[in-house]
Design a protein around this motif. Sequence first.
Motif, PDB file in Angstrom:
ATOM      1  N   PRO A 267       6.884   3.201  -1.093  1.00 27.76           N
ATOM      2  CA  PRO A 267       5.549   2.666  -0.796  1.00 27.76           C
ATOM      3  C   PRO A 267       5.448   1.217  -1.228  1.00 27.76           C
ATOM      4  O   PRO A 267       6.143   0.777  -2.148  1.00 27.76           O
ATOM      5  N   PRO A 268       4.589   0.433  -0.588  1.00 23.85           N
ATOM      6  CA  PRO A 268       4.469  -0.986  -0.934  1.00 23.85           C
ATOM      7  C   PRO A 268       3.867  -1.179  -2.325  1.00 23.85           C
ATOM      8  O   PRO A 268       3.067  -0.366  -2.797  1.00 23.85           O
ATOM      9  N   MET A 269       4.261  -2.269  -2.951  1.00 20.42           N
ATOM     10  CA  MET A 269       3.690  -2.644  -4.244  1.00 20.42           C
ATOM     11  C   MET A 269       2.430  -3.473  -3.975  1.00 20.42           C
ATOM     12  O   MET A 269       2.487  -4.503  -3.285  1.00 20.42           O
ATOM     13  N   LEU A 270       1.306  -3.025  -4.511  1.00 15.58           N
ATOM     14  CA  LEU A 270       0.033  -3.671  -4.231  1.00 15.58           C
ATOM     15  C   LEU A 270      -0.476  -4.401  -5.467  1.00 15.58           C
ATOM     16  O   LEU A 270      -0.217  -3.979  -6.604  1.00 15.58           O
ATOM     17  N   PRO A 271      -1.208  -5.497  -5.257  1.00 13.47           N
ATOM     18  CA  PRO A 271      -1.862  -6.147  -6.397  1.00 13.47           C
ATOM     19  C   PRO A 271      -3.018  -5.285  -6.892  1.00 13.47           C
ATOM     20  O   PRO A 271      -3.403  -4.305  -6.248  1.00 13.47           O
ATOM     21  N   SER A 272      -3.566  -5.658  -8.005  1.00  9.99           N
ATOM     22  CA  SER A 272      -4.720  -4.927  -8.511  1.00  9.99           C
ATOM     23  C   SER A 272      -5.925  -5.164  -7.600  1.00  9.99           C
ATOM     24  O   SER A 272      -5.927  -6.074  -6.773  1.00  9.99           O
ATOM     25  N   GLN A 447      -1.983   2.668   1.439  1.00  9.29           N
ATOM     26  CA  GLN A 447      -1.422   1.468   0.829  1.00  9.29           C
ATOM     27  C   GLN A 447      -0.996   0.465   1.898  1.00  9.29           C
ATOM     28  O   GLN A 447      -1.168  -0.751   1.733  1.00  9.29           O
ATOM     29  N   ASP A 448      -0.434   0.954   3.001  1.00 12.09           N
ATOM     30  CA  ASP A 448      -0.098   0.069   4.124  1.00 12.09           C
ATOM     31  C   ASP A 448      -1.348  -0.596   4.690  1.00 12.09           C
ATOM     32  O   ASP A 448      -1.324  -1.772   5.089  1.00 12.09           O
ATOM     33  N   ASN A 449      -2.438   0.156   4.743  1.00 10.33           N
ATOM     34  CA  ASN A 449      -3.690  -0.386   5.271  1.00 10.33           C
ATOM     35  C   ASN A 449      -4.188  -1.535   4.395  1.00 10.33           C
ATOM     36  O   ASN A 449      -4.668  -2.558   4.905  1.00 10.33           O
ATOM     37  N   ILE A 450      -4.074  -1.388   3.081  1.00 13.03           N
ATOM     38  CA  ILE A 450      -4.460  -2.480   2.180  1.00 13.03           C
ATOM     39  C   ILE A 450      -3.559  -3.688   2.403  1.00 13.03           C
ATOM     40  O   ILE A 450      -4.021  -4.847   2.433  1.00 13.03           O
ATOM     41  N   LEU A 451      -2.280  -3.436   2.590  1.00 19.65           N
ATOM     42  CA  LEU A 451      -1.338  -4.529   2.843  1.00 19.65           C
ATOM     43  C   LEU A 451      -1.723  -5.287   4.109  1.00 19.65           C
ATOM     44  O   LEU A 451      -1.673  -6.525   4.154  1.00 19.65           O
ATOM     45  N   ARG A 457       2.412  -7.780   6.924  1.00 17.19           N
ATOM     46  CA  ARG A 457       2.860  -6.721   7.843  1.00 17.19           C
ATOM     47  C   ARG A 457       3.345  -5.520   7.026  1.00 17.19           C
ATOM     48  O   ARG A 457       4.193  -5.663   6.157  1.00 17.19           O
ATOM     49  N   PRO A 458       2.801  -4.328   7.295  1.00 18.26           N
ATOM     50  CA  PRO A 458       3.266  -3.137   6.574  1.00 18.26           C
ATOM     51  C   PRO A 458       4.740  -2.878   6.827  1.00 18.26           C
ATOM     52  O   PRO A 458       5.244  -3.110   7.924  1.00 18.26           O
TER      53      PRO A 458
END
Length: 458
Positions: A267-272, A447-451, A457-458
């Motif tokens: 899964p992608p790493m997301l910021p806070s 998480q992709d949607n947040i990206l 690009r997810p």
Amino acid sequence: MRFDVVLITLTFCFPMAACMVAQDKEAASQEGAGRPTVSLTLPRAIEMAMQQNRRLKLASLSVAESETKRSIAQSNYYPRISNQSTVLYLTELEGVVVPAGAFGNSGVTGPIPGESLRLGQGAQAAYTSGTGLIQPFTQMFKIHAGDRAAAADVQIARINETDAQNSISLIVHQLYFDILTTQAHLDAARRSASAASINESENTRAVAEGKSLDVAALQAHAAYLDRQQTVLTQQLAIDDSMLQFDDVLGLPLGTRLMLDGESLGLPPMLPSRSEAIAAFKASNTKVLSARQTVEKAKAAVSAARDAYIPDISGMARYSYQSGVPFLVHNFGTFGGLVSYDLFDGGAREAKLKQAKIELQMAETQLQQTESDVAIQISAAYDKTEQLQQLVSVVDEALTARVEASRISAQRVAQDAELASSAAKDDAAVYDTKASLLEARLGLFFAQDNILQMLGHRP
């Protein structure tokens, strides 16, 4: 209804139902055998969509169109060089008549001229050709405003192309995950149907041995048919998703896709949450597009103000003529052109007012877009937190289901429990596995949607 009649009816109905299901599976297998099959990993599916999706092709063409329009707007900076040539035939020419003796009359020379003379002016066939140059001066303000608006259109088209790429990538993830999830639910539904079939057989034997009422066999058969209906429903959902996936990937409709569930990656790493809300204004495509719309509206206000400036242009022309009186064959012309509307009924003032209103609307829309995206990002983070909790709960439920299935299998081996109970517990394990996969892929997609909201690009 008599017991023997019920038994005979069930004896004939159950094999017929099983035969119909087997025929349906064989027909579906034969139908699928004639269709092309493509094996896909998730990265390969994204790559294929980037190359073949028609929506992306339209977005790319829109960028090219906007760049062409800007080139047209920029061409107004340069002087216009044009040629105008004419060929004329005159039906009658005006001439200069010099009467006889107009210049004197003496005894020595006689009348001068001795007879009337007619001097022609030009020729009946006249040819003209001129090549001229016009260079705008004060119009440069309007031209610059038009160039700014065209540049904003180019940026909007490029942002929309990036947004289309990100959106298509997100759709690929969604369809890929939906198909994997539905296939897992289909597997669970088939195991549940198998358990219902075992339960049906047990109830049929119980009725035949007089240990159960007729209604028990009928209820078991109805439960089995319900499970078969679930299987068919899941299969139809997979077929529908496959058709949508074929369209997104630019493949012929009906192409069978073999998806690799091991190619999903991490899964992608997301910021806070706070970092994402602080950073989205610099990268979110909707916000960037709205910002360029504001720039375009500002250019329109500048152009409306520049309409009050007189149009002043410099001009130079080199001409050739043949047949035109009192002009040499080759000559040049130099000068300037001034044009100004002294009265236009208030059109310029109304256009300026309209441009200012459109600028206010664009700025307000930008603020609203920023607010909407901030809310969407915050809601998306809430959803990811909920899905993380759901994954933990379903994972714990799976552990309990597996243990229950193990115990049930042991009891069946010891003849302490019916085989249908173990089959039901086994089906429940696969149903929970499907739910766990759905929760995990749902979290992945959130998480992709947040990206995608952050402009990546997810």
